[in-house]
Design an enzyme around this catalytic site. Sequence first.
Site, mmCIF file in Angstrom:
data_model
loop_
_atom_site.group_PDB
_atom_site.id
_atom_site.type_symbol
_atom_site.label_atom_id
_atom_site.label_comp_id
_atom_site.label_asym_id
_atom_site.label_seq_id
_atom_site.Cartn_x
_atom_site.Cartn_y
_atom_site.Cartn_z
ATOM 1 N N CYS A 1 0.838 -1.202 0.000
ATOM 2 C CA CYS A 1 0.000 0.000 0.000
ATOM 3 C C CYS A 1 0.876 1.257 0.000
ATOM 4 O O CYS A 1 1.497 1.575 -1.005
ATOM 5 C CB CYS A 1 -0.972 -0.038 1.181
ATOM 6 S SG CYS A 1 -2.348 1.126 1.018
ATOM 7 N N HIS B 1 -3.518 -5.584 1.129
ATOM 8 C CA HIS B 1 -2.813 -5.815 2.391
ATOM 9 C C HIS B 1 -2.790 -7.291 2.780
ATOM 10 O O HIS B 1 -3.643 -7.749 3.544
ATOM 11 C CB HIS B 1 -3.498 -5.034 3.514
ATOM 12 C CG HIS B 1 -3.269 -3.564 3.487
ATOM 13 N ND1 HIS B 1 -2.243 -2.953 4.177
ATOM 14 C CD2 HIS B 1 -3.948 -2.570 2.861
ATOM 15 C CE1 HIS B 1 -2.293 -1.644 3.982
ATOM 16 N NE2 HIS B 1 -3.317 -1.384 3.184
ATOM 17 N N GLU C 1 -0.865 -8.730 4.889
ATOM 18 C CA GLU C 1 -0.600 -8.870 6.325
ATOM 19 C C GLU C 1 -1.877 -8.800 7.153
ATOM 20 O O GLU C 1 -1.883 -9.192 8.329
ATOM 21 C CB GLU C 1 0.406 -7.797 6.783
ATOM 22 C CG GLU C 1 -0.151 -6.416 7.027
ATOM 23 C CD GLU C 1 -0.463 -5.609 5.775
ATOM 24 O OE1 GLU C 1 -0.809 -4.423 5.910
ATOM 25 O OE2 GLU C 1 -0.365 -6.158 4.647
#
Length: 235
Positions: A88, A205, A207
């Site tokens: 990002c 994302h 994660e």
Amino acid sequence: MSARFGVVVFPGSNCDHDAYHAAHDVFDQEARFIWHEEASLGDVDVVIVPGGFSYGDYLRSGAVARFSPIMQDVVRFAEDGGLVFGICNGFQVLCEAGLLPGTLMRNESLRFVCKDTPLRVENAGTPFTNALTEGQVITIPVSHGEGRYYADEDVLARIEANDQVLLRYSTADGAVTDEANPNGSVHGIAGLVNEAGNVCGLMPHPERCVESLLGGDDGRLIFESLLNHVSIVAA
């Protein structure tokens, strides 16, 4: 299978702890935070430039962060073949630093977008995608206001010819359509690598989806790919 992760932290980063948690707590890897004022990355196998709003996104996203002292060593590390993963805002920083082609612009809707997004795998032969298969559709959340990837026609032609696109926004059945594109990125590009294949920028994302408790764990495949690669290189 063990890797050393370094997570760069800028003023305004807000996904650094998520990235650390994924590497250290979920995958049980060595991980540490690297403050933006540091001059050296130290001994790391993978550098993560995380999401957030580095330096408040002043001027434009990533434009100030690319001048942080630590970025000199990130560039050096990348040029030496080290794995650099921008997520990002990290993607934006890597574009500003010249480590990835193109740029990220305001979403076509001019609105912040935050939702789970299907992604079609375009290239499964990189350090970031080797646990995936070409044509596979995974779901990873996006959360951004400036995620619209843009490059001129010459750069796009080179990216496509070199198979640098890793993921495209798609429908759940893998169709790349305007409706499935959350931000208006050209060619539906959600993530790509540099020509050498060791620097990756990804707007979604991973994660945030490494544990099924959070509603999905497709992001694990990205981290598993990195660990696979580090393990092979170490052998």
